[in-house]
Design a protein around this motif. Sequence first.
Motif, PDB file in Angstrom:
ATOM      1  N   GLU A 189       0.696  -0.940  -0.406  1.00 50.62           N
ATOM      2  CA  GLU A 189      -0.056  -0.030   0.163  1.00 50.62           C
ATOM      3  C   GLU A 189       1.001   1.593   0.229  1.00 50.62           C
ATOM      4  O   GLU A 189       1.592   1.197   1.095  1.00 50.62           O
ATOM      5  N   GLU A 197      -7.305   2.416  -3.477  1.00 53.05           N
ATOM      6  CA  GLU A 197      -7.446   2.001  -1.825  1.00 53.05           C
ATOM      7  C   GLU A 197      -8.031   3.494  -1.051  1.00 53.05           C
ATOM      8  O   GLU A 197      -8.907   3.767  -1.363  1.00 53.05           O
ATOM      9  N   GLY A 217      -4.017   5.327   6.961  1.00 52.93           N
ATOM     10  CA  GLY A 217      -2.559   4.377   7.028  1.00 52.93           C
ATOM     11  C   GLY A 217      -2.388   3.991   5.402  1.00 52.93           C
ATOM     12  O   GLY A 217      -3.210   2.923   5.195  1.00 52.93           O
ATOM     13  N   HIS A 257       0.354  -6.199   4.886  1.00 56.22           N
ATOM     14  CA  HIS A 257       0.204  -6.919   5.087  1.00 56.22           C
ATOM     15  C   HIS A 257       0.606  -8.027   4.225  1.00 56.22           C
ATOM     16  O   HIS A 257       1.416  -7.885   3.077  1.00 56.22           O
ATOM     17  N   ARG A 291      -1.726   4.361  12.873  1.00 53.98           N
ATOM     18  CA  ARG A 291      -2.120   3.524  11.627  1.00 53.98           C
ATOM     19  C   ARG A 291      -2.707   2.293  12.598  1.00 53.98           C
ATOM     20  O   ARG A 291      -4.077   1.616  11.981  1.00 53.98           O
ATOM     21  N   TRP A 309      -8.761  -0.768   9.641  1.00 55.52           N
ATOM     22  CA  TRP A 309      -8.414  -2.703   9.182  1.00 55.52           C
ATOM     23  C   TRP A 309      -7.273  -3.120   9.035  1.00 55.52           C
ATOM     24  O   TRP A 309      -6.329  -3.302   8.599  1.00 55.52           O
ATOM     25  N   LYS A 332      -2.156  -8.805   9.608  1.00 55.66           N
ATOM     26  CA  LYS A 332      -2.500  -7.308   9.136  1.00 55.66           C
ATOM     27  C   LYS A 332      -1.919  -6.443   9.120  1.00 55.66           C
ATOM     28  O   LYS A 332      -2.022  -5.482   9.289  1.00 55.66           O
TER      29      LYS A 332
HETATM   30  N1  GLU Z   1      -4.651   0.274   4.972  1.00 57.81           N
HETATM   31  C1  GLU Z   1      -4.849  -0.634   6.207  1.00 57.81           C
HETATM   32  C2  GLU Z   1      -3.833  -0.410   6.304  1.00 57.81           C
HETATM   33  O1  GLU Z   1      -3.588   0.049   7.342  1.00 57.81           O
HETATM   34  C3  GLU Z   1      -5.717  -2.088   5.636  1.00 57.81           C
HETATM   35  C4  GLU Z   1      -6.742  -1.885   4.379  1.00 57.81           C
HETATM   36  C5  GLU Z   1      -7.056  -2.946   3.978  1.00 57.81           C
HETATM   37  O2  GLU Z   1      -7.415  -3.437   3.968  1.00 57.81           O
HETATM   38  O3  GLU Z   1      -7.186  -3.332   2.513  1.00 57.81           O
HETATM   39  O4  GLU Z   1      -3.766  -1.726   7.078  1.00 57.81           O
END
Ligand code: GLU
Length: 446
Positions: A140, A186, A238, A242, A295, A301, A335
């Motif tokens: 991300e 995103e 954030g 993952h 974050r 998430w 995550k």
């Molecule tokens: N942007 C989120 C994070 O900081 C995750 C969002 C998602 O599940 O893709 O982990």
Amino acid sequence: MPVLAAEELTTVAARLEDAGVRMVSGSVVDPAGVVRAKHVPARRVGAFHTAGMGASPSWNVFCVDNAIAFTPRFGVVGDLRLRADLAALRLLGDGVAWAPAEMFEQDGAPAPVCTRGLLRRTVAELAQRGLEARVGCEVEMVLTPRGGPGWNAYGLGALLDVERYVLDLLAAADRAGLPVEQIHAEYGDGQLEFSIGPTDPLTAADHVVLARLIACRVARRHDVAVSFSPLPFAGGSGNGAHQHLSLSRAGAPLFSGGDGPHGLTADGAAAIGGLIAGLPELTAVFAGSVLSPHRLQPGHWSGAYACWGRENREAAVRLCADTRGNPHGASVELKCIDPSVNPYLATAVFLGLAADGLDRGATLPPEVTVAPDALSPEDAARTATVRLPADQRSALDALEGSDLARRLVGEETLEALLAVRRYELDTYGGQDAAEVAETLRYAWSA
Ligand code: GLU
Ligand code: MG
């Protein structure tokens, strides 16, 4: 690290010459999560592989803002050798090639602080137990300045605003052999995510570095910048990093085909149990920077709670079961990892915690089927759900006091990691989040 014979080095040199490569970059990721590199003219690639290029031990205690957090072990005296792993070399186009590097002592012994070396050893230890791991990483990032008039989460238009950048990114990834599986707009303004196909853990961590290099290299051609900060803008979404892990023994998966919940095998359940038990102590490895706690919050998430659940995106450990919609088979997604951390270290500890759970037959707590911050105190206790350390000091204290961390990471890396993260805490911990987000917005970019 596999050492190439003289004739293999000749083959690599010929391949570089054929491709018009002029410069080979070799990178390591430091404990603060910053990618650092040395570069050689292509004709020197053999020396980069065998003798290596010099780096002061203080490379391991460089901080996110270029301060140096010297420790007794990591000072100005001494010399480490960065040796490029040419088995993992990639051609990036335009005369540039890249390879991950590992740190060695001058006498050729692997440096204990080398995180790619640690991951290599962790994978070898799994293999000794008959286990094979596959890891796939998600990337991300936030593109600044953002394009177009507005940004809808997962919006088609949002992606079209940055279509040219995305097309160049996909072309560059293809050229470098980076297996992008999908890409989307995103949640946050200007935020993109692409996921990388599963592979062996070492290559997966290399892919994270390669992805960052490609994303930032293409960005320069489009006059945009890319932030890999866990908090690019205060109050905004954030960035996560993952990782998905699947484990198998003699070809038989551990996270499916068993008679536990959702098809988990007993070993698969124990591996998840080990992960959940170890996460609170090891949070600083997965989300350890001064911006990480902003974050790692409920509702983001980002997996702020040590617990697990099938397709539960608020649990630190999300089980993706083996279904038709999941062609790679079952995996567990961790995550809580964010992009301010060293991917080699994060992957090594991810594997290490799972292996630890497996070895001691750790108990799998009951599944959490709701957002964990909504659990009653009784249900939280029943499912052994705990909030991961909510501030950087608690995360670092937990890491420092953890024998498990010492065992999984080693004294040297722990010393360096604590030094650079405590520096961040002392320097930025008391400042306003918006200010720190701005100062460190590009600290983890290439
Ligand atoms: N942007 C989120 C994070 O900081 C995750 C969002 C998602 O599940 O893709 O982990
Ligand atoms: Mg995402």
